[in-house]
Write a protein that holds these residues in place. Structure first.
Motif, PDB file in Angstrom:
ATOM      1  N   LEU A  99     -49.009  25.935  33.388  1.00 42.93           N
ATOM      2  CA  LEU A  99     -47.867  26.110  32.495  1.00 42.93           C
ATOM      3  C   LEU A  99     -46.599  25.708  33.222  1.00 42.93           C
ATOM      4  N   VAL A 100     -45.674  25.086  32.495  1.00 41.71           N
ATOM      5  CA  VAL A 100     -44.402  24.677  33.075  1.00 41.71           C
ATOM      6  C   VAL A 100     -43.284  25.326  32.269  1.00 41.71           C
ATOM      7  N   ALA A 101     -42.503  26.187  32.916  1.00 43.48           N
ATOM      8  CA  ALA A 101     -41.346  26.819  32.274  1.00 43.48           C
ATOM      9  C   ALA A 101     -40.148  25.910  32.463  1.00 43.48           C
ATOM     10  N   CYS A 102     -39.644  25.330  31.389  1.00 46.80           N
ATOM     11  CA  CYS A 102     -38.629  24.293  31.533  1.00 46.80           C
ATOM     12  C   CYS A 102     -37.601  24.359  30.406  1.00 46.80           C
ATOM     13  N   ASN A 103     -36.537  23.630  30.605  1.00 42.91           N
ATOM     14  CA  ASN A 103     -35.517  23.485  29.570  1.00 42.91           C
ATOM     15  C   ASN A 103     -35.981  22.402  28.603  1.00 42.91           C
ATOM     16  N   PRO A 104     -36.286  22.733  27.367  1.00 42.28           N
ATOM     17  CA  PRO A 104     -36.824  21.734  26.440  1.00 42.28           C
ATOM     18  C   PRO A 104     -35.835  20.629  26.098  1.00 42.28           C
ATOM     19  N   TYR A 105     -34.542  20.839  26.392  1.00 43.84           N
ATOM     20  CA  TYR A 105     -33.556  19.806  26.104  1.00 43.84           C
ATOM     21  C   TYR A 105     -33.611  18.649  27.105  1.00 43.84           C
TER      22      TYR A 105
ATOM     23  N   LEU B  19     -44.602  11.505  26.725  1.00 43.27           N
ATOM     24  CA  LEU B  19     -44.062  11.584  28.075  1.00 43.27           C
ATOM     25  C   LEU B  19     -42.712  10.894  28.205  1.00 43.27           C
ATOM     26  N   TYR B  20     -42.321  10.093  27.241  1.00 41.74           N
ATOM     27  CA  TYR B  20     -41.026   9.415  27.297  1.00 41.74           C
ATOM     28  C   TYR B  20     -39.886  10.358  26.905  1.00 41.74           C
ATOM     29  N   GLY B  21     -40.042  11.015  25.763  1.00 39.53           N
ATOM     30  CA  GLY B  21     -38.936  11.804  25.245  1.00 39.53           C
ATOM     31  C   GLY B  21     -39.321  13.165  24.720  1.00 39.53           C
ATOM     32  N   GLY B  22     -40.516  13.629  25.072  1.00 40.25           N
ATOM     33  CA  GLY B  22     -40.947  14.942  24.610  1.00 40.25           C
ATOM     34  C   GLY B  22     -40.144  16.056  25.250  1.00 40.25           C
ATOM     35  N   PRO B  23     -40.002  17.196  24.564  1.00 43.45           N
ATOM     36  CA  PRO B  23     -39.231  18.317  25.111  1.00 43.45           C
ATOM     37  C   PRO B  23     -39.733  18.745  26.478  1.00 43.45           C
ATOM     38  N   GLY B  24     -38.818  18.830  27.437  1.00 46.65           N
ATOM     39  CA  GLY B  24     -39.155  19.301  28.773  1.00 46.65           C
ATOM     40  C   GLY B  24     -39.707  18.261  29.720  1.00 46.65           C
ATOM     41  N   THR B  25     -39.931  17.043  29.249  1.00 44.34           N
ATOM     42  CA  THR B  25     -40.506  16.029  30.136  1.00 44.34           C
ATOM     43  C   THR B  25     -39.563  15.650  31.272  1.00 44.34           C
ATOM     44  N   GLY B  26     -38.265  15.847  31.067  1.00 39.29           N
ATOM     45  CA  GLY B  26     -37.309  15.520  32.120  1.00 39.29           C
ATOM     46  C   GLY B  26     -37.016  16.675  33.055  1.00 39.29           C
ATOM     47  N   ALA B  27     -37.687  17.802  32.874  1.00 38.16           N
ATOM     48  CA  ALA B  27     -37.409  18.986  33.689  1.00 38.16           C
ATOM     49  C   ALA B  27     -37.589  18.690  35.170  1.00 38.16           C
ATOM     50  N   SER B  28     -36.625  19.145  35.976  1.00 31.23           N
ATOM     51  CA  SER B  28     -36.669  18.992  37.437  1.00 31.23           C
ATOM     52  C   SER B  28     -36.915  17.544  37.845  1.00 31.23           C
ATOM     53  N   GLY B  29     -36.066  16.672  37.350  1.00 29.60           N
ATOM     54  CA  GLY B  29     -36.167  15.267  37.733  1.00 29.60           C
ATOM     55  C   GLY B  29     -37.415  14.581  37.226  1.00 29.60           C
ATOM     56  N   GLY B  30     -37.977  15.093  36.115  1.00 31.06           N
ATOM     57  CA  GLY B  30     -39.167  14.489  35.533  1.00 31.06           C
ATOM     58  C   GLY B  30     -40.469  15.132  35.958  1.00 31.06           C
ATOM     59  N   LEU B  31     -40.396  16.204  36.757  1.00 34.02           N
ATOM     60  CA  LEU B  31     -41.616  16.917  37.146  1.00 34.02           C
ATOM     61  C   LEU B  31     -42.405  17.350  35.913  1.00 34.02           C
ATOM     62  N   GLY B  32     -41.680  17.701  34.845  1.00 34.00           N
ATOM     63  CA  GLY B  32     -42.362  18.113  33.622  1.00 34.00           C
ATOM     64  C   GLY B  32     -43.316  17.057  33.109  1.00 34.00           C
ATOM     65  N   ALA B  33     -42.874  15.801  33.116  1.00 29.23           N
ATOM     66  CA  ALA B  33     -43.731  14.717  32.626  1.00 29.23           C
ATOM     67  C   ALA B  33     -44.953  14.535  33.524  1.00 29.23           C
TER      68      ALA B  33
END
Length: 430
Positions: A191-197, A246-260
């Motif tokens: 699980l990744v807790a992230c900012n969805p924006y 993975l391009y623009g899904g919520p949270g994919t950019g979290a922590s410099g893209g770690l989310g993706a």
């Protein structure tokens, strides 16, 4: 009217932890309302302090170990085992955070999340069934490439050679070989807790929005953005994650893209407050308060996009509770954060960033005292006088009138979004 005060701040980046901020605010409250019952609720957003806070709130413990830091050198770090013993919390900031990168060495093209992957592997060694990765306060922009490399993926260029660490290499990525990925990943819930924006690519992509904050020049921003575009393309092709954009899904950019990067391994990207705040019984604690005080380094137009003060205000308003927000900076949009009844900048006068960071606890305590004294004054004003003072405060006519506007937050019937600060111009400190 102020017998019960909930203090629910975030940390101040590179200055105060959430716990330290809560303690500083409480000290200011006690100067004005020594008899008040203060409920300290330091809030984490996935960034610095997340592992320790969740370990403490669940009766768990921290596991200390060395791992690869953002600059590629070993650092002392940790992850948490929660009280249930089946869940580990990996705080990416503890091993790849911006605070681990000295100002003179800030180059988001060179920093890596390799240590995040090492912490995930160490957590798997504990036999957990679930790994929660907290995203926030990162010093990286490699899309999680380093984490995948640490977990066994091979990132190859067009000639079949493995890429070095760092986001600046991603434009050369040609193929991902997943054969060496740790097989235990298939048996755990990631699980990744992230900012969805925060999203990976596009005009609002993570390289463009946060790259400059991490030291990127305009040219590097374009290079990193192109690299992350390529990263999303190759990830999608070679490690297809069902149902994840993975391009623009919520949270994919979290922590410099770690989310993706983690989503490509099958991780679920979840709004951070839904994951993190359930352990704190936050809603019930806010409901019991006469006044809610929250805080963060900056209050501005970005605050409603997944920041702690906005989440606290949203939840407090579900119970009709007034909210005072304190901040190092009151920027554009500070007065328009939904649910925040009054805001107050903590700087009494302009000062250098370095001085403000060192004195943050003192400044926050003093600012809390000033705000609470004005709130108490406002609650003692006759209704007609209070209304006029609040209107003047909302117009920014005077610091005292603005403070009376803050008193409305405590139930004196004054307008919301009143300026409490005696200094009307926001500081440059963030």
């Amino acid at each position: 009217m102020l017998s019960r005060i909930a203090v629910a701040p975030s940390g101040f980046k590179e200055s105060l932890s959430a716990q330290a901020a809560a303690d500083a605010i409480a000290a200011g409250v006690r100067r004005v309302v020594p008899e008040a019952r203060i409920d300290l609720i330091p809030l984490v957003d996935g960034g610095e302090g997340t592992a320790a806070a969740l370990a403490a709130s669940t009766g768990g413990r921290l596991v200390a170990l060395p791992a690869t830091g953002p600059l590629g050198e070993p650092v002392g770090t940790h992850f948490a085992l929660l009280g249930s013993r089946d869940t580990a919390v990996v705080e990416m900031a503890a091993v790849a955070g911006l605070s681990l990168v000295p100002n003179r060495l800030r180059d988001p093209g060179a920093t890596t999340t390799y240590g995040v992957g090492e912490l995930i592997r160490a957590a798997l060694d504990q036999g957990v069934r679930r790994v929660l990765v907290g995203c926030g306060d990162s010093g990286t922009s490699d899309g999680g490439a380093g984490a995948l490399q640490a977990l066994g993926a091979r990132l190859l260029d067009a000639d079949g050679f493995e890429l070095p660490l760092g986001g600046q290499e991603l434009t050369r990525l040609h193929h991902i070989d997943p054969a060496g990925l740790d097989p235990r990943l298939r048996d755990v819930e990631l699980l990744v807790a992230c900012n969805p924006y925060n999203v990976l690519c596009g005009e609002r992509g993570v390289a463009r929005v946060f790259g400059p904050q991490k030291g990127a020049t305009p040219a590097q921003v374009e290079e990193l953005s192109a690299g992350l575009d390529n990263w999303a393309y190759v990830l999608t092709r070679d490690l297809p994650a069902a149902g994840t954009d993975l391009y623009g899904g919520p949270g994919t950019g979290a922590s410099g893209g770690l989310g993706a990067g983690l989503a490509a391994l099958g991780a679920r990207l979840l709004p951070r407050f839904e994951v993190l705040l359930d352990h704190l019984d936050l809603d019930a604690r806010l409901a019991r308060a006469d006044l809610v005080v929250t805080a963060e380094g900056a209050l501005d137009h970005q605050t409603p996009r997944g920041k702690v003060p906005a989440e606290v205000a949203r939840r407090a308003k579900l119970h009709g509770r007034p909210v005072l927000a304190l901040a190092g900076t009151l920027g554009e949009g500070a007065h328009d954060v939904p649910g925040v009844d009054a805001c107050h900048g903590i700087l009494p006068a302009p000062m250098a960033l370095a001085e403000a960071l060192v004195r943050a606890a003192e400044l926050l305590t003093d600012a809390t005292e000033r705000a609470l004294r004005m709130i108490r004054l406002g609650t003692r004003l006759p209704a007609g006088v209070a209304g006029a003072a609040g209107a003047a405060g909302a117009a920014g006519a005077a610091g005292a009138a603005g403070a009376a506007g803050a008193a409305g937050a405590a139930g004196a019937g004054l307008p919301a979004h009143a300026e409490v600060s005696g200094t009307q111009r926001p500081s440059s400190v963030r």
